[in-house]
Enzyme design. Structure first.
Site, PDB file in Angstrom:
ATOM      1  N   LYS A  32      35.631  37.543   1.027  1.00 23.24           N
ATOM      2  CA  LYS A  32      36.639  37.717   0.505  1.00 23.24           C
ATOM      3  C   LYS A  32      37.540  38.801   0.372  1.00 23.24           C
ATOM      4  O   LYS A  32      38.785  38.468   0.435  1.00 23.24           O
ATOM      5  CB  LYS A  32      35.383  38.907  -1.244  1.00 23.24           C
ATOM      6  N   ARG A  61      31.827  39.844  12.881  1.00 20.95           N
ATOM      7  CA  ARG A  61      33.004  39.778  12.407  1.00 20.95           C
ATOM      8  C   ARG A  61      33.034  41.512  12.947  1.00 20.95           C
ATOM      9  O   ARG A  61      32.390  42.602  12.985  1.00 20.95           O
ATOM     10  CB  ARG A  61      32.613  40.418  10.871  1.00 20.95           C
ATOM     11  N   ARG A  86      21.518  43.712   1.270  1.00 16.38           N
ATOM     12  CA  ARG A  86      23.068  43.832   0.581  1.00 16.38           C
ATOM     13  C   ARG A  86      23.095  42.576  -0.156  1.00 16.38           C
ATOM     14  O   ARG A  86      23.392  42.313  -1.307  1.00 16.38           O
ATOM     15  CB  ARG A  86      24.379  43.403   1.540  1.00 16.38           C
ATOM     16  N   ARG A 110      30.983  44.945  -9.665  1.00 17.05           N
ATOM     17  CA  ARG A 110      29.206  44.407  -8.714  1.00 17.05           C
ATOM     18  C   ARG A 110      28.304  44.463 -10.037  1.00 17.05           C
ATOM     19  O   ARG A 110      26.973  44.058  -9.071  1.00 17.05           O
ATOM     20  CB  ARG A 110      29.223  45.948  -7.504  1.00 17.05           C
ATOM     21  N   ARG A 158      30.840  47.118  11.372  1.00 15.89           N
ATOM     22  CA  ARG A 158      30.476  47.661  10.479  1.00 15.89           C
ATOM     23  C   ARG A 158      29.106  48.332  10.720  1.00 15.89           C
ATOM     24  O   ARG A 158      28.337  47.436  11.240  1.00 15.89           O
ATOM     25  CB  ARG A 158      31.025  47.359   9.352  1.00 15.89           C
TER      26      ARG A 158
HETATM   27  P1  AP5 Z   1      35.099  38.739   4.765  1.00 12.56           P
HETATM   28  O1  AP5 Z   1      36.317  38.602   4.616  1.00 12.56           O
HETATM   29  O2  AP5 Z   1      34.596  40.255   5.910  1.00 12.56           O
HETATM   30  O3  AP5 Z   1      33.749  38.863   3.959  1.00 12.56           O
HETATM   31  P2  AP5 Z   1      33.468  39.496   2.753  1.00 12.56           P
HETATM   32  O4  AP5 Z   1      33.178  38.546   1.455  1.00 12.56           O
HETATM   33  O5  AP5 Z   1      35.021  40.529   2.643  1.00 12.56           O
HETATM   34  O6  AP5 Z   1      32.853  41.090   3.182  1.00 12.56           O
HETATM   35  P3  AP5 Z   1      32.521  42.015   3.015  1.00 12.56           P
HETATM   36  O7  AP5 Z   1      31.035  42.296   3.641  1.00 12.56           O
HETATM   37  O8  AP5 Z   1      32.992  42.932   3.425  1.00 12.56           O
HETATM   38  O9  AP5 Z   1      31.699  42.103   1.313  1.00 12.56           O
HETATM   39  P4  AP5 Z   1      30.875  43.295   0.962  1.00 12.56           P
HETATM   40  O10 AP5 Z   1      31.466  42.887  -0.772  1.00 12.56           O
HETATM   41  O11 AP5 Z   1      29.142  43.762   1.297  1.00 12.56           O
HETATM   42  O12 AP5 Z   1      31.145  44.679   1.722  1.00 12.56           O
HETATM   43  P5  AP5 Z   1      32.296  46.179   0.639  1.00 12.56           P
HETATM   44  O13 AP5 Z   1      32.858  45.780   1.658  1.00 12.56           O
HETATM   45  O14 AP5 Z   1      32.933  45.165  -0.347  1.00 12.56           O
HETATM   46  O15 AP5 Z   1      34.572  37.849   5.873  1.00 12.56           O
HETATM   47  C1  AP5 Z   1      33.742  38.058   7.230  1.00 12.56           C
HETATM   48  C2  AP5 Z   1      33.312  37.671   7.946  1.00 12.56           C
HETATM   49  O16 AP5 Z   1      33.300  35.490   8.320  1.00 12.56           O
HETATM   50  C3  AP5 Z   1      35.008  37.843   8.708  1.00 12.56           C
HETATM   51  O17 AP5 Z   1      34.375  37.700   9.940  1.00 12.56           O
HETATM   52  C4  AP5 Z   1      35.718  36.205   8.849  1.00 12.56           C
HETATM   53  O18 AP5 Z   1      36.479  36.422   9.780  1.00 12.56           O
HETATM   54  C5  AP5 Z   1      34.908  35.642   8.374  1.00 12.56           C
HETATM   55  N1  AP5 Z   1      35.515  34.633   8.022  1.00 12.56           N
HETATM   56  C6  AP5 Z   1      35.858  34.330   6.752  1.00 12.56           C
HETATM   57  N2  AP5 Z   1      35.684  33.082   5.811  1.00 12.56           N
HETATM   58  C7  AP5 Z   1      35.871  32.004   6.313  1.00 12.56           C
HETATM   59  C8  AP5 Z   1      35.335  30.631   6.755  1.00 12.56           C
HETATM   60  N3  AP5 Z   1      36.097  30.233   5.103  1.00 12.56           N
HETATM   61  N4  AP5 Z   1      35.275  30.318   7.820  1.00 12.56           N
HETATM   62  C9  AP5 Z   1      34.326  30.938   8.779  1.00 12.56           C
HETATM   63  N5  AP5 Z   1      34.420  32.641   9.191  1.00 12.56           N
HETATM   64  C10 AP5 Z   1      35.118  33.046   7.965  1.00 12.56           C
HETATM   65  O19 AP5 Z   1      30.871  46.726   0.558  1.00 12.56           O
HETATM   66  C11 AP5 Z   1      29.928  47.336   1.025  1.00 12.56           C
HETATM   67  C12 AP5 Z   1      28.969  48.734   0.598  1.00 12.56           C
HETATM   68  O20 AP5 Z   1      29.859  49.956  -0.108  1.00 12.56           O
HETATM   69  C13 AP5 Z   1      28.953  47.838  -0.709  1.00 12.56           C
HETATM   70  O21 AP5 Z   1      27.242  47.204   0.275  1.00 12.56           O
HETATM   71  C14 AP5 Z   1      27.886  49.246  -1.133  1.00 12.56           C
HETATM   72  O22 AP5 Z   1      27.402  50.390  -1.009  1.00 12.56           O
HETATM   73  C15 AP5 Z   1      29.625  49.812  -1.565  1.00 12.56           C
HETATM   74  N6  AP5 Z   1      30.469  49.244  -2.537  1.00 12.56           N
HETATM   75  C16 AP5 Z   1      31.276  48.456  -2.004  1.00 12.56           C
HETATM   76  N7  AP5 Z   1      31.914  48.176  -3.761  1.00 12.56           N
HETATM   77  C17 AP5 Z   1      30.835  49.044  -4.665  1.00 12.56           C
HETATM   78  C18 AP5 Z   1      30.921  48.925  -6.346  1.00 12.56           C
HETATM   79  N8  AP5 Z   1      32.400  48.336  -7.164  1.00 12.56           N
HETATM   80  N9  AP5 Z   1      29.841  49.771  -6.189  1.00 12.56           N
HETATM   81  C19 AP5 Z   1      29.058  49.837  -5.875  1.00 12.56           C
HETATM   82  N10 AP5 Z   1      29.061  50.322  -4.573  1.00 12.56           N
HETATM   83  C20 AP5 Z   1      29.715  49.715  -3.607  1.00 12.56           C
END
Ligand code: AP5
Length: 232
Positions: free
Chosen positions: A32, A146, A190, A107, A179
């Site tokens: 994402k 990552r 997660r 979410r 992270r």
């Molecule tokens: P990356 O692009 O970083 O993946 P992502 O989908 O953004 O993953 P996140 O872990 O950031 O998502 P998340 O939803 O768990 O975390 P968030 O920060 O939102 O890609 C991952 C890796 O793969 C990278 O190294 C990239 O280079 C590689 N890659 C990407 N595409 C590729 C491909 N096609 N091929 C090969 N490699 C590839 O949330 C964290 C925490 O915050 C949650 O657990 C929760 O506690 C809280 N939180 C966040 N939002 C909310 C909400 N709305 N409500 C309540 N709590 C929330």
């Protein structure tokens, strides 16, 4: 401030792109953040990652950040009240004028309903929801490799998308981090939270005719070109 020629051309090209508000939906590690960064560059939408906004609040130890920290470290969702208040301020910023990418929000169904209300109050619509579909086993590799530039949210991967210099952000030259919640145990929780609470949104948005599902197992550039086809 004078803009470089390349920057002026980028902004001019953005003006030929449609204005849209979109959601990128997918499990942790599906790409994402990676894909949102590319959309920001080509379409000049703002990227609202609730994860990045929350991490920023945790780092600055704001009242919201202090409350959010415990849930985040366990891989649980932060309360809707905190997330909603952080989001509203962000949507109103001038960077969001051409469109918004909601990355990691909503979410759960309550957040989805809240987002629709919030957009309506701001005179906006939700145009598209792009689901990034990926096999669960691939997520662990992606997350363990990552590396993140914390203040910008820029994301790299040691194997699939390495920075020019190991451990260093390409743009600022600052160090990259691994992270805290990118550990295997937290990842399991997660992914479970995603499957239980967020995945039902696929059918929620599909019923509204807004959902497109894309194969996120493909290389980063191919996924992006498929996203562009959905947006243009
Ligand atoms: P990356 O692009 O970083 O993946 P992502 O989908 O953004 O993953 P996140 O872990 O950031 O998502 P998340 O939803 O768990 O975390 P968030 O920060 O939102 O890609 C991952 C890796 O793969 C990278 O190294 C990239 O280079 C590689 N890659 C990407 N595409 C590729 C491909 N096609 N091929 C090969 N490699 C590839 O949330 C964290 C925490 O915050 C949650 O657990 C929760 O506690 C809280 N939180 C966040 N939002 C909310 C909400 N709305 N409500 C309540 N709590 C929330």
């Amino acid at each position: 401030m004078d803009l470089s020629l390349a920057e002026q051309e980028r902004l001019k090209k953005c003006e030929t792109m449609p204005k849209k508000n979109i959601i990128i939906l997918g499990p942790p590690g599906s790409g994402k953040g990676t894909q949102s960064g590319r959309i920001v560059n080509d379409f000049c939408y703002c990227q609202l990652s609730t994860g990045d906004l929350l991490r920023d609040n945790v780092a600055r130890q704001t009242p919201e950040g202090i409350k959010a920290k415990e849930a985040m470290s366990k891989g649980q969702l932060v309360s809707d009240e905190i997330v909603n208040s952080i989001l509203l301020n962000a949507i109103r910023s001038p960077q969001c004028a051409r469109g918004v990418i909601f990355d990691g929000y909503p979410r759960n169904e309550e957040q989805a309903v809240n987002l629709e209300k919030l957009l309506e109050n701001e005179g906006r619509n939700l145009d598209k929801v792009v689901e990034l579909k990926i096999d669960e086993e691939a997520l662990y590799d992606r997350i363990e490799g990552r590396r993140v530039h914390l203040s910008s949210g820029r994301t790299y991967h040691v194997k699939f998308n390495p920075p020019r210099v190991e451990g260093i952000d390409d743009v600022t030259g600052e160090p990259l981090i691994h992270r805290n919640d990118d550990k295997r145990e937290v990842m399991q929780s997660r992914i479970q939270v995603y499957n239980d609470k967020t995945k039902p949104l696929v059918s929620f948005f599909s019923k509204q005719g807004k959902l497109t599902t894309l194969d996120a197992m493909l290389p980063i550039d191919t996924v992006y070109s498929n996203i562009k086809n959905v947006l243009i």
